[in-house]
Design a protein around this motif. Sequence first.
Motif, PDB file in Angstrom:
ATOM      1  N   ASP A   6       0.857  -1.183   0.000  1.00 20.17           N
ATOM      2  CA  ASP A   6       0.000   0.000   0.000  1.00 20.17           C
ATOM      3  C   ASP A   6       0.887   1.224   0.000  1.00 20.17           C
ATOM      4  O   ASP A   6       1.873   1.277   0.709  1.00 20.17           O
ATOM      5  CB  ASP A   6      -0.884   0.056   1.247  1.00 20.17           C
ATOM      6  CG  ASP A   6      -1.934  -1.048   1.214  1.00 20.17           C
ATOM      7  OD1 ASP A   6      -2.287  -1.466   0.105  1.00 20.17           O
ATOM      8  OD2 ASP A   6      -2.379  -1.464   2.288  1.00 20.17           O
ATOM      9  N   THR A   7       0.569   2.236  -0.784  1.00 10.26           N
ATOM     10  CA  THR A   7       1.329   3.479  -0.749  1.00 10.26           C
ATOM     11  C   THR A   7       0.924   4.302   0.444  1.00 10.26           C
ATOM     12  O   THR A   7      -0.207   4.218   0.916  1.00 10.26           O
ATOM     13  CB  THR A   7       1.108   4.313  -2.020  1.00 10.26           C
ATOM     14  OG1 THR A   7      -0.238   4.764  -2.032  1.00 10.26           O
ATOM     15  CG2 THR A   7       1.398   3.511  -3.260  1.00 10.26           C
ATOM     16  N   ALA A  12      -4.294  10.943  -0.799  1.00 10.63           N
ATOM     17  CA  ALA A  12      -4.118  11.888  -1.903  1.00 10.63           C
ATOM     18  C   ALA A  12      -4.430  11.243  -3.239  1.00 10.63           C
ATOM     19  O   ALA A  12      -4.962  11.880  -4.145  1.00 10.63           O
ATOM     20  CB  ALA A  12      -2.683  12.416  -1.903  1.00 10.63           C
ATOM     21  N   ILE A  13      -4.114   9.941  -3.346  1.00  7.05           N
ATOM     22  CA  ILE A  13      -4.342   9.245  -4.600  1.00  7.05           C
ATOM     23  C   ILE A  13      -5.829   9.087  -4.866  1.00  7.05           C
ATOM     24  O   ILE A  13      -6.319   9.331  -5.964  1.00  7.05           O
ATOM     25  CB  ILE A  13      -3.664   7.856  -4.568  1.00  7.05           C
ATOM     26  CG1 ILE A  13      -2.137   8.032  -4.552  1.00  7.05           C
ATOM     27  CG2 ILE A  13      -4.066   7.034  -5.772  1.00  7.05           C
ATOM     28  CD1 ILE A  13      -1.406   6.752  -4.316  1.00  7.05           C
ATOM     29  N   ILE A  14      -6.580   8.662  -3.829  1.00  6.31           N
ATOM     30  CA  ILE A  14      -8.000   8.376  -4.024  1.00  6.31           C
ATOM     31  C   ILE A  14      -8.748   9.640  -4.449  1.00  6.31           C
ATOM     32  O   ILE A  14      -9.688   9.584  -5.232  1.00  6.31           O
ATOM     33  CB  ILE A  14      -8.598   7.777  -2.738  1.00  6.31           C
ATOM     34  CG1 ILE A  14      -7.977   6.394  -2.486  1.00  6.31           C
ATOM     35  CG2 ILE A  14     -10.108   7.686  -2.817  1.00  6.31           C
ATOM     36  CD1 ILE A  14      -8.407   5.748  -1.204  1.00  6.31           C
ATOM     37  N   LEU A  75       7.773  12.623  -5.391  1.00  3.24           N
ATOM     38  CA  LEU A  75       7.665  12.024  -6.714  1.00  3.24           C
ATOM     39  C   LEU A  75       6.206  11.784  -7.083  1.00  3.24           C
ATOM     40  O   LEU A  75       5.796  12.003  -8.234  1.00  3.24           O
ATOM     41  CB  LEU A  75       8.441  10.708  -6.757  1.00  3.24           C
ATOM     42  CG  LEU A  75       8.416   9.927  -8.069  1.00  3.24           C
ATOM     43  CD1 LEU A  75       8.968  10.769  -9.218  1.00  3.24           C
ATOM     44  CD2 LEU A  75       9.210   8.630  -7.937  1.00  3.24           C
ATOM     45  N   MET A  76       5.406  11.354  -6.121  1.00  9.34           N
ATOM     46  CA  MET A  76       3.993  11.126  -6.372  1.00  9.34           C
ATOM     47  C   MET A  76       3.291  12.424  -6.766  1.00  9.34           C
ATOM     48  O   MET A  76       2.464  12.443  -7.693  1.00  9.34           O
ATOM     49  CB  MET A  76       3.342  10.536  -5.117  1.00  9.34           C
ATOM     50  CG  MET A  76       1.920  10.037  -5.345  1.00  9.34           C
ATOM     51  SD  MET A  76       1.900   8.546  -6.355  1.00  9.34           S
ATOM     52  CE  MET A  76       0.299   8.705  -7.139  1.00  9.34           C
ATOM     53  N   ALA A  79       4.155  13.224 -10.351  1.00  9.97           N
ATOM     54  CA  ALA A  79       3.473  12.327 -11.285  1.00  9.97           C
ATOM     55  C   ALA A  79       1.997  12.708 -11.431  1.00  9.97           C
ATOM     56  O   ALA A  79       1.451  12.704 -12.549  1.00  9.97           O
ATOM     57  CB  ALA A  79       3.605  10.886 -10.807  1.00  9.97           C
ATOM     58  N   MET A  80       1.344  13.039 -10.326  1.00 17.59           N
ATOM     59  CA  MET A  80      -0.062  13.417 -10.389  1.00 17.59           C
ATOM     60  C   MET A  80      -0.246  14.743 -11.112  1.00 17.59           C
ATOM     61  O   MET A  80      -1.239  14.952 -11.829  1.00 17.59           O
ATOM     62  CB  MET A  80      -0.650  13.482  -8.981  1.00 17.59           C
ATOM     63  CG  MET A  80      -0.711  12.136  -8.275  1.00 17.59           C
ATOM     64  SD  MET A  80      -1.536  10.835  -9.231  1.00 17.59           S
ATOM     65  CE  MET A  80      -3.162  11.542  -9.440  1.00 17.59           C
ATOM     66  N   ALA A  81       0.695  15.669 -10.948  1.00 13.06           N
ATOM     67  CA  ALA A  81       0.631  16.933 -11.690  1.00 13.06           C
ATOM     68  C   ALA A  81       0.754  16.678 -13.192  1.00 13.06           C
ATOM     69  O   ALA A  81       0.065  17.309 -14.001  1.00 13.06           O
ATOM     70  CB  ALA A  81       1.736  17.876 -11.214  1.00 13.06           C
TER      71      ALA A  81
END
Length: 238
Positions: A6-7, A12-14, A75-76, A79-81
Motif C-alpha cells: 500500500d502506498t 491523496a491518490i484516491i 515524486l507522487m 506524477a499526479m501533476a
Amino acid sequence: MSISHDTRTRRAIIKTGGLLAGSMILPDALAAAMRDPETRHKPLTAEDLRPVRPAPYPKPYATARTSPRVVRPDLMRRAMAALDAHSHQGIKRDRIVIADFAAPSSQARFHFIDLVSGKSSSMLVSHGSGSDPEHTGWLQRFSNRDGSNATSEGAYRSVDYYVGKHGRSQRLIGLDHTNNNALQRAIVVHAAWYANPEIVRERGVLGRSQGCFAVGERDLDEVFARLGQDRMIYAAKV
C-alpha cells in the motif's frame, strides 16, 4: 517478480481517482514512425551488460534516496501533476506507472499504482546505457536525443502492442519536450533477459537497455495487464 504494498499517499491518490477515457489521432509522421520503430538500434553486446565497476554503488550515490516499499510523496506529487496536465490527451486516470530513476537498477523501482484503491506493486526495470555509461547501476543523466541510447525523463502515453526484435512490445508516445522523440527513437516497453531478478543476484545490477523500459521476461504479462493502453508512465529522478 513484483512486490505488492500500500502506498503511504493513499488519501491523496484516491482524491484524484476516477476514469477519463479518450482517444488521440496520431499525425501522419508519427504513424509512419510506428510502422518500423526499431531499425536504428544496434544489437546489445556482452560488453553492454558487463559492469565496469565491481561495486554498484559509487560514492556520490552511496545511500539510496528511495524505498522499494512506497512511492515517495514528492515524486507522487510530480506524477499526479503530470497526469492532470496530460489528461486532455486521452490518458486514463484509474492507474499510473511511476519509474523512480533515483533508485538503482538493483531495486524494484517500476511502481504500478491503482489510483482508486491506493494499492501498488513494484518490479525491476532497466535504464538506458547512455544514461549510465560506466554501468554503475545508477542513472546518471537523461537524454531525448536520437542515438543517445539514454532514458528520457517525462510523461509517456502507452499505446498499441506489436511484435518486434525484442518480441512482444508496447509503443509509447512521449508527452513532454524532454521525451517527445520517444516514438521516433522506438522507446518501448519490452521484456529482456538482462532485466530478470537473477541478473541482480549474479551481477549486482541489471543490464542496460537502449533507452527502453525493459522488464523481466516473467513480468511482461503483468506489466501489459496493469499498464494497458492509454495510461501514463511517468519517469523521473527526484
